[in-house]
Design a protein around this motif. Structure first.
Motif, PDB file in Angstrom:
ATOM      1  N   GLY A 169      -4.056  -2.771   6.595  1.00 40.82           N
ATOM      2  CA  GLY A 169      -4.323  -1.547   5.833  1.00 40.82           C
ATOM      3  C   GLY A 169      -3.124  -1.104   5.021  1.00 40.82           C
ATOM      4  N   PHE A 170      -1.924  -1.123   5.626  1.00 40.03           N
ATOM      5  CA  PHE A 170      -0.718  -0.760   4.888  1.00 40.03           C
ATOM      6  C   PHE A 170      -0.492  -1.690   3.710  1.00 40.03           C
ATOM      7  CE2 PHE A 170       1.502   1.299   8.772  1.00 40.03           C
ATOM      8  CZ  PHE A 170       0.935   2.517   8.460  1.00 40.03           C
ATOM      9  N   ASN A 171      -0.674  -2.963   3.942  1.00 35.69           N
ATOM     10  CA  ASN A 171      -0.475  -3.941   2.875  1.00 35.69           C
ATOM     11  C   ASN A 171      -1.483  -3.723   1.755  1.00 35.69           C
ATOM     12  OD1 ASN A 171      -0.129  -7.589   2.807  1.00 35.69           O
ATOM     13  ND2 ASN A 171       0.318  -6.093   1.278  1.00 35.69           N
ATOM     14  N   TYR A 172      -2.712  -3.464   2.100  1.00 35.29           N
ATOM     15  CA  TYR A 172      -3.762  -3.267   1.096  1.00 35.29           C
ATOM     16  C   TYR A 172      -3.487  -2.013   0.263  1.00 35.29           C
ATOM     17  CZ  TYR A 172      -8.287  -2.517  -1.037  1.00 35.29           C
ATOM     18  OH  TYR A 172      -9.294  -2.304  -1.947  1.00 35.29           O
ATOM     19  N   TYR A 173      -3.127  -0.933   0.932  1.00 36.36           N
ATOM     20  CA  TYR A 173      -2.899   0.312   0.204  1.00 36.36           C
ATOM     21  C   TYR A 173      -1.575   0.342  -0.525  1.00 36.36           C
ATOM     22  CZ  TYR A 173      -7.123   2.186   2.212  1.00 36.36           C
ATOM     23  OH  TYR A 173      -8.430   2.381   2.557  1.00 36.36           O
ATOM     24  N   SER A 174      -0.611  -0.478  -0.149  1.00 29.79           N
ATOM     25  CA  SER A 174       0.681  -0.469  -0.835  1.00 29.79           C
ATOM     26  C   SER A 174       0.675  -1.333  -2.090  1.00 29.79           C
ATOM     27  CB  SER A 174       1.807  -0.913   0.100  1.00 29.79           C
ATOM     28  OG  SER A 174       1.648  -2.268   0.459  1.00 29.79           O
TER      29      SER A 174
END
Length: 99
Positions: A37-42
């Motif tokens: 999720g962090f990777n996708y949103y960043s």
């Protein structure tokens, strides 16, 4: 009586090790989703940096699994004997069906 206590102590240690392993596996899955999720949103997965974390952490989980389960995880100690017995039972069932 001492023999029974030794067996109980070994069984208890094995259950504690299993509990610890399943806790690590659960953490791996939970944090894997969080890192995704962090990777996708960043950066929208243009560079999937979370795969590095998941890859190395997953390797550690696999090593822990082999330490805990050994080769029993796939083929097991008695796999060959069990398969031979299954095949013989299958042959017996098939030969009984012909009569």
């Amino acid at each position: 009586m001492e023999y029974q206590e030794d067996k109980y102590a070994r069984a208890r240690a094995r259950v504690a090790a299993l509990r610890k392993f399943y806790g690590k596996l659960g953490s791996f899955l939970l944090f894997g989703i969080i890192f995704l999720g962090f990777n996708y949103y960043s950066n929208g997965l243009r560079y999937p940096w979370f795969l590095w974390i998941i890859g190395f952490w997953g390797l550690g989980i696999v090593i822990e699994a082999f330490k805990l389960f050994g080769t029993d995880l796939f083929l097991g100690r008695n796999w060959e004997q069990r398969k031979i017995r299954e095949q013989m039972e299958k042959e017996n069932r098939n030969s009984q069906n012909w009569f």
